[in-house]
Design an enzyme around this catalytic site. Sequence first.
Site, mmCIF file in Angstrom:
data_model
loop_
_atom_site.group_PDB
_atom_site.id
_atom_site.type_symbol
_atom_site.label_atom_id
_atom_site.label_comp_id
_atom_site.label_asym_id
_atom_site.label_seq_id
_atom_site.Cartn_x
_atom_site.Cartn_y
_atom_site.Cartn_z
ATOM 1 N N ASP A 214 -0.672 8.218 8.908
ATOM 2 C CA ASP A 214 -1.718 9.502 8.723
ATOM 3 C C ASP A 214 -1.990 9.557 6.915
ATOM 4 O O ASP A 214 -1.960 10.761 6.322
ATOM 5 C CB ASP A 214 -0.182 10.356 9.166
ATOM 6 C CG ASP A 214 1.292 10.379 8.453
ATOM 7 O OD1 ASP A 214 1.174 9.120 7.891
ATOM 8 O OD2 ASP A 214 1.500 11.478 8.042
ATOM 9 N N GLU A 215 -2.272 8.583 6.576
ATOM 10 C CA GLU A 215 -2.713 8.722 5.301
ATOM 11 C C GLU A 215 -4.194 8.317 4.858
ATOM 12 O O GLU A 215 -4.739 7.646 5.078
ATOM 13 C CB GLU A 215 -2.133 7.030 3.975
ATOM 14 C CG GLU A 215 -0.518 7.555 4.592
ATOM 15 C CD GLU A 215 0.671 6.220 3.030
ATOM 16 O OE1 GLU A 215 1.626 6.464 3.451
ATOM 17 O OE2 GLU A 215 0.170 5.580 2.897
#
Length: 299
Positions: A214-215
Site C-alpha cells: 500500500d506504498e
Amino acid sequence: RHRLARSWTTSLVFDHTDLGIIVTDTRANIVAVNPAYCRMSGYAAEELIDHNPRIQQSGRHDKAFYRELWRTLQASGQWQGEIWNRRRNGEAYPVWQNISAVRDSRGRVVQYLAVMSDITPVKAVQERLDHLAHHDALTGLPNRLHFMAALERSLAHADRERTSVALLFVDLDHFKSINDSFGHAVGDQLLAAVARRLQRTVRSEDMVARLGGDEFVVTLANLRERDEAVRIARKLLAELQEALDIDGQRLAPAASIGIALYPGDGGTPAELLAAADEAMYEAKRRGRHTFAFRPSPPS
Ligand SMILES: Nc1nc2c(ncn2[C@@H]2O[C@H](COP(=O)(O)OP(=O)(O)OP(=O)(O)O)[C@@H](O)[C@H]2O)c(=O)[nH]1
C-alpha cells in the site's frame, strides 16, 4: 543434370522460404524480390523491380545510419542488424536483415543480396516484457525500478533548471484491516482506485508510482517552494478521502504522507526516498491521515 537440379532447388528456396529476399545490382537497383518479401512489404514485384530499396525506408533511421550500413557492407561484404522498414500501406515494421555482397569469380561485387525476417511479433513480446518489468500489474503504475530511474533523471533536470523536486511518500492507513474485513479482492480494487486518484490530482510532468503493497510515491517536478508540496499533499489527502463504493462497501481511503525535498533532504534518489519514508512514519506517529516532513534531529 546436376546444375539443373541445383538451380531448381535454388528457385524452390527463393519462392517458398518465409524470409524476404531482395537482390539488387551494384547500383542498388532491385533486380529480383521473392514472394515472401512481397507479402511482408505489401508491394507487387513489378512495383519494386528497377527501384532503389530506399522506397521501403521508414524514416525512423537518420542518414548516418544508412551511411554506416553501406560503409560496413563495402568494407566487409556483410551487414546485419535490425532495421525499420515501411510497408506499402505506410506502416513501419521491424526486420532483422542480413545483406551480403555477391562477388564473381574475379572477386568483383556483382550484386547485393538482402535476406530479412519480419520481427514484429518478437518486438511486441519484447515491448510487453519491458512494460511488465517496469510497471505494476495491478495499478498499471510505474514500479520501483522504473521510478528510481525516472527520479534520477528528474533530479538531474532540477540541477540544470535550478529548481527543486518534492518526493511524497504515500502509505495507506490501516489498509490491513480493509483486507481483513472485506477480502483481498476489495483491497486490490481500493489500491487501483487510489492509483487513479493520485494520478488525476497531479500534473502530467509529475510522476506517480507504486513501490509495493500500500506504498505509493509522487514526485513533484519544477518545484519553486516548499509550500507547493504542502498544498499538493493536502489536496491528495482530500482526494483520497472521497468515499467510493467497492462491491457494495462504502470506503474512504485515508493515507499518511511523508514529504522530502531535493536537494535539502537528500542528494540521491535512495537518500531522498529514505527521507520521505522517515517523514511518512512521522505522519503515522502524529495520528495518521496527515502529512509530515522529516523530524529534525534532536540538538
Ligand atoms: N489487497 C492487497 N493487499 C496487499 C497488497 N500488497 C500488500 N497488501 C497488504 O497491505 C497491508 C499493508 O499493511 P501495512 O502498511 O503494514 O499496515 P496498515 O494496515 O496499512 O497500517 P498502517 O500503515 O500502520 O496505517 C498488508 O496487510 C498486506 O498484506 C496487494 O497487492 N493487494
